[in-house]
Structures are given as C-alpha cells and as structure tokens.
Design a protein around this motif. Sequence first.
Motif, PDB file in Angstrom:
ATOM      1  N   LEU A  48       0.861  -1.181   0.000  1.00 41.08           N
ATOM      2  CA  LEU A  48       0.000   0.000   0.000  1.00 41.08           C
ATOM      3  C   LEU A  48       0.895   1.227   0.000  1.00 41.08           C
ATOM      4  CD1 LEU A  48      -2.436  -1.173   2.825  1.00 41.08           C
ATOM      5  CD2 LEU A  48      -2.533  -1.712   0.392  1.00 41.08           C
ATOM      6  N   THR A  49       0.678   2.116  -0.943  1.00 41.31           N
ATOM      7  CA  THR A  49       1.554   3.278  -1.102  1.00 41.31           C
ATOM      8  C   THR A  49       0.737   4.544  -1.278  1.00 41.31           C
ATOM      9  OG1 THR A  49       3.219   1.892  -2.215  1.00 41.31           O
ATOM     10  CG2 THR A  49       3.441   4.277  -2.450  1.00 41.31           C
ATOM     11  N   VAL A  50       1.154   5.598  -0.603  1.00 38.17           N
ATOM     12  CA  VAL A  50       0.619   6.936  -0.847  1.00 38.17           C
ATOM     13  C   VAL A  50       1.799   7.872  -1.035  1.00 38.17           C
ATOM     14  CG1 VAL A  50      -0.631   8.913   0.124  1.00 38.17           C
ATOM     15  CG2 VAL A  50      -1.528   6.600   0.428  1.00 38.17           C
ATOM     16  N   LEU A  69      -1.802   0.535  -5.263  1.00 35.58           N
ATOM     17  CA  LEU A  69      -1.886  -0.824  -4.755  1.00 35.58           C
ATOM     18  C   LEU A  69      -0.971  -1.696  -5.589  1.00 35.58           C
ATOM     19  CD1 LEU A  69      -3.052  -3.147  -3.063  1.00 35.58           C
ATOM     20  CD2 LEU A  69      -4.944  -3.286  -4.701  1.00 35.58           C
ATOM     21  N   ASN A  70       0.020  -2.295  -4.963  1.00 37.88           N
ATOM     22  CA  ASN A  70       0.980  -3.168  -5.657  1.00 37.88           C
ATOM     23  C   ASN A  70       1.590  -2.494  -6.885  1.00 37.88           C
ATOM     24  OD1 ASN A  70       0.449  -5.110  -3.746  1.00 37.88           O
ATOM     25  ND2 ASN A  70      -1.018  -6.216  -5.013  1.00 37.88           N
ATOM     26  N   GLY A  71       1.896  -1.215  -6.728  1.00 34.71           N
ATOM     27  CA  GLY A  71       2.580  -0.475  -7.782  1.00 34.71           C
ATOM     28  C   GLY A  71       1.685   0.121  -8.843  1.00 34.71           C
ATOM     29  N   ALA A  72       0.386  -0.167  -8.798  1.00 27.17           N
ATOM     30  CA  ALA A  72      -0.559   0.363  -9.785  1.00 27.17           C
ATOM     31  C   ALA A  72      -1.306   1.554  -9.188  1.00 27.17           C
ATOM     32  CB  ALA A  72      -1.555  -0.709 -10.220  1.00 27.17           C
ATOM     33  N   GLN A  73      -1.306   2.678  -9.898  1.00 27.67           N
ATOM     34  CA  GLN A  73      -1.997   3.855  -9.390  1.00 27.67           C
ATOM     35  C   GLN A  73      -3.501   3.618  -9.365  1.00 27.67           C
ATOM     36  OE1 GLN A  73      -0.929   7.686 -11.102  1.00 27.67           O
ATOM     37  NE2 GLN A  73      -2.984   8.479 -10.740  1.00 27.67           N
ATOM     38  N   ILE A  74      -4.125   3.971  -8.234  1.00 25.99           N
ATOM     39  CA  ILE A  74      -5.559   3.789  -8.068  1.00 25.99           C
ATOM     40  C   ILE A  74      -6.287   5.126  -8.003  1.00 25.99           C
ATOM     41  CG2 ILE A  74      -7.379   2.753  -6.664  1.00 25.99           C
ATOM     42  CD1 ILE A  74      -5.544   0.675  -7.860  1.00 25.99           C
ATOM     43  N   ASP A  75      -5.778   6.050  -7.186  1.00 27.94           N
ATOM     44  CA  ASP A  75      -6.455   7.329  -6.979  1.00 27.94           C
ATOM     45  C   ASP A  75      -5.448   8.469  -6.990  1.00 27.94           C
ATOM     46  OD1 ASP A  75      -9.314   6.556  -6.237  1.00 27.94           O
ATOM     47  OD2 ASP A  75      -8.193   5.398  -4.771  1.00 27.94           O
ATOM     48  N   ALA A  76      -5.940   9.673  -7.331  1.00 24.43           N
ATOM     49  CA  ALA A  76      -5.175  10.907  -7.189  1.00 24.43           C
ATOM     50  C   ALA A  76      -6.142  11.988  -6.724  1.00 24.43           C
ATOM     51  CB  ALA A  76      -4.515  11.299  -8.509  1.00 24.43           C
ATOM     52  N   TRP A  77      -5.712  12.791  -5.768  1.00 28.57           N
ATOM     53  CA  TRP A  77      -6.603  13.824  -5.232  1.00 28.57           C
ATOM     54  C   TRP A  77      -5.768  14.950  -4.631  1.00 28.57           C
ATOM     55  CZ3 TRP A  77      -5.277   9.402  -2.767  1.00 28.57           C
ATOM     56  CH2 TRP A  77      -4.842   9.492  -1.443  1.00 28.57           C
ATOM     57  N   SER A  78      -6.437  16.046  -4.319  1.00 30.31           N
ATOM     58  CA  SER A  78      -5.781  17.210  -3.727  1.00 30.31           C
ATOM     59  C   SER A  78      -6.444  17.557  -2.403  1.00 30.31           C
ATOM     60  CB  SER A  78      -5.851  18.421  -4.665  1.00 30.31           C
ATOM     61  OG  SER A  78      -5.171  18.169  -5.872  1.00 30.31           O
ATOM     62  N   ALA A  83       5.508   7.423 -10.327  1.00 35.11           N
ATOM     63  CA  ALA A  83       4.761   6.185 -10.581  1.00 35.11           C
ATOM     64  C   ALA A  83       5.713   5.058 -10.970  1.00 35.11           C
ATOM     65  CB  ALA A  83       3.721   6.420 -11.672  1.00 35.11           C
ATOM     66  N   ALA A  84       6.734   5.384 -11.761  1.00 35.80           N
ATOM     67  CA  ALA A  84       7.704   4.367 -12.171  1.00 35.80           C
ATOM     68  C   ALA A  84       8.495   3.855 -10.969  1.00 35.80           C
ATOM     69  CB  ALA A  84       8.652   4.939 -13.226  1.00 35.80           C
ATOM     70  N   ASP A  85       8.845   4.759 -10.058  1.00 35.05           N
ATOM     71  CA  ASP A  85       9.582   4.360  -8.855  1.00 35.05           C
ATOM     72  C   ASP A  85       8.738   3.447  -7.974  1.00 35.05           C
ATOM     73  OD1 ASP A  85      11.774   5.867  -9.591  1.00 35.05           O
ATOM     74  OD2 ASP A  85      11.159   7.630  -8.438  1.00 35.05           O
ATOM     75  N   VAL A  86       7.450   3.789  -7.806  1.00 35.72           N
ATOM     76  CA  VAL A  86       6.569   2.972  -6.975  1.00 35.72           C
ATOM     77  C   VAL A  86       6.390   1.585  -7.581  1.00 35.72           C
ATOM     78  CG1 VAL A  86       4.219   2.751  -6.053  1.00 35.72           C
ATOM     79  CG2 VAL A  86       5.382   4.982  -6.017  1.00 35.72           C
ATOM     80  N   LEU A  87       6.219   1.533  -8.904  1.00 36.06           N
ATOM     81  CA  LEU A  87       6.096   0.241  -9.574  1.00 36.06           C
ATOM     82  C   LEU A  87       7.360  -0.589  -9.394  1.00 36.06           C
ATOM     83  CD1 LEU A  87       4.663  -1.783 -11.407  1.00 36.06           C
ATOM     84  CD2 LEU A  87       5.502  -0.480 -13.383  1.00 36.06           C
ATOM     85  N   ALA A  88       8.511   0.060  -9.464  1.00 39.29           N
ATOM     86  CA  ALA A  88       9.786  -0.654  -9.287  1.00 39.29           C
ATOM     87  C   ALA A  88       9.872  -1.252  -7.886  1.00 39.29           C
ATOM     88  CB  ALA A  88      10.958   0.282  -9.546  1.00 39.29           C
ATOM     89  N   VAL A  89       9.367  -0.543  -6.880  1.00 35.88           N
ATOM     90  CA  VAL A  89       9.361  -1.083  -5.511  1.00 35.88           C
ATOM     91  C   VAL A  89       8.459  -2.311  -5.430  1.00 35.88           C
ATOM     92  CG1 VAL A  89       8.739  -0.606  -3.116  1.00 35.88           C
ATOM     93  CG2 VAL A  89       9.884   1.164  -4.480  1.00 35.88           C
ATOM     94  N   ALA A  90       7.273  -2.221  -6.032  1.00 40.81           N
ATOM     95  CA  ALA A  90       6.342  -3.354  -6.016  1.00 40.81           C
ATOM     96  C   ALA A  90       6.931  -4.563  -6.727  1.00 40.81           C
ATOM     97  CB  ALA A  90       5.022  -2.944  -6.654  1.00 40.81           C
ATOM     98  N   VAL A 113       9.630  -6.089  -4.493  1.00 39.42           N
ATOM     99  CA  VAL A 113       9.028  -6.821  -3.370  1.00 39.42           C
ATOM    100  C   VAL A 113       8.421  -8.138  -3.848  1.00 39.42           C
ATOM    101  CG1 VAL A 113       7.129  -6.756  -1.720  1.00 39.42           C
ATOM    102  CG2 VAL A 113       8.630  -4.775  -1.968  1.00 39.42           C
ATOM    103  N   GLY A 114       7.848  -8.136  -5.060  1.00 40.55           N
ATOM    104  CA  GLY A 114       7.270  -9.352  -5.613  1.00 40.55           C
ATOM    105  C   GLY A 114       5.762  -9.370  -5.633  1.00 40.55           C
ATOM    106  N   VAL A 115       5.126  -8.206  -5.452  1.00 38.49           N
ATOM    107  CA  VAL A 115       3.657  -8.147  -5.458  1.00 38.49           C
ATOM    108  C   VAL A 115       3.090  -7.672  -6.776  1.00 38.49           C
ATOM    109  CG1 VAL A 115       3.467  -7.805  -2.967  1.00 38.49           C
ATOM    110  CG2 VAL A 115       3.696  -5.804  -4.476  1.00 38.49           C
ATOM    111  N   ALA A 116       3.919  -7.087  -7.637  1.00 39.17           N
ATOM    112  CA  ALA A 116       3.427  -6.534  -8.902  1.00 39.17           C
ATOM    113  C   ALA A 116       3.180  -7.653  -9.894  1.00 39.17           C
ATOM    114  CB  ALA A 116       4.418  -5.538  -9.481  1.00 39.17           C
TER     115      ALA A 116
END
Length: 236
Positions: free
Chosen positions: A162-164, A180-189, A223-230, A233-236
């Motif tokens: 889980l990433t924010v 969630l697992n490196g995939a963007q779900i929401d964006a807000w302000s 987004a690319a960095d978050v996906l790389a982390v997922a 880790v092995g969840v992506a």
Amino acid sequence: MFLDPDPLAPVAVSISPIDVSAMVGVELAVDCEGDLLDASGNGFDLTATLAPEYLEIDGKLGLWSRASQSILMVAGVGDYPALQLYGAATFHALVFASDQVLGAGAIVLNFSGTGETEPANALYSLEILTTGQLSYFHEHGAGVDDRVTLEWGPPVGRWALLTVTRRPGAVSGVDCVSYLNGAQIDAWSEADAPTGGTAAQFKCSGVVGLLGGWVIANAEQSAADVLAVAEQVGVA
C-alpha cells in the motif's frame, strides 16, 4: 501432448522486504524480519505492545498482528524532526491482511500525537475503515481533519504493498496519489497541508494479519519508482 496448467492451482510467490538502498530521503525503514528495528539510520526503532510473533508466508517473515496489537516508536511521543513531514513524502506499507471488515478501524501507518491541539496533529495516517476501505488522513490548524476515503482496500489472504505519495500543491495544500501493488488507483488534492505534529510518534494498530514493514521518505516517488518497488518486493 501438452496439457494446459490448472487455472486453480496455487501460484508460487516469493515476497521480499522493501529494498531502500536506491531510495531518496528515507526517514524510516522497518522490515519486520524478526524485529522492529529501523534501518534508515535515524534509530526510530519500534516496539510491539503484545509479545511479537513472527510468521513466514511466501518466504516473507512478518509480524503477526491482531486487533489488540499496537506498534509504537520505542521512545514514545516526542520531537522527531525527521518524521515531521508536511509536504513531499512517500509512504509504503507491506501487509498481509487476513480480515478486511473489522469491528473497529485499523491504523496501517501513522505519525501523530494525542488530542486535537496543533502540536499533536496527525501529519499522515493510512487507515483501514470498518468498511474495509482505505482512508488517508491528516490534520491542519488546531486539529482540523482532512480525510479522503478510497474506494478500495487491501486484498485479503495475500501480501500487498500500500503506497501513498504526496507533494506540495501548485497553489496551496498537498496533492496525493495512492497505489496498490505499484498500480496507481487514486489521485486527489487536499486544500490544506498538515501542520503541527511536534509532539508525535510513529504508530500502527489494529491490523489483523501480518505486518511486513514500512518505509517513509521525505520525497515524492514517481509512478515508475513505486512500480519498481512493487516489482522488487514481488507483489506486482
């Protein structure tokens, strides 16, 4: 003759701790690989209110957590400038939820004090509501709540990252993205950035399942960095 694999057969999965070696601005890095020690260099070690029990699933050792378990910074509520993040930040939590709908909400990760006065404001908090949905929360001013409820929650029975991420808004406040697992779900302000928080600490409580680790950085990951982390880790 070749037979198609059984679509219902379990798929072998291997989960790794979050690797922070290439990350920028890491302020907290706890793997839950048999302990709750901070590897960021800041020494923000954590402690469990109940005797720690560690279980291994998919090759990943995690702290067994239940509704009555809380994880707190060892030194208690105090002044931790490195974790007092008001603008750009990235929050990662690796969890294995065994129950999604709880009798009470659960805090996945949080930096806050107690009460509603400005010095004890919540600067960031990722929570699981009783509906099973995730919620991101912070306070500004004298304890004014800024909360967004996301239309999804952690999957049950598998490891999930889980990433924010957060950055200062173009005019004011902060802009946030959830993954969630490196995939963007929401964006807000949020119109207002968090304020206060000098008498606060890191904490996690009420999560039912395994806690695999947390990483907090003082920079917004792409987004690319978050996906790389997922993927690492092995969840992506």
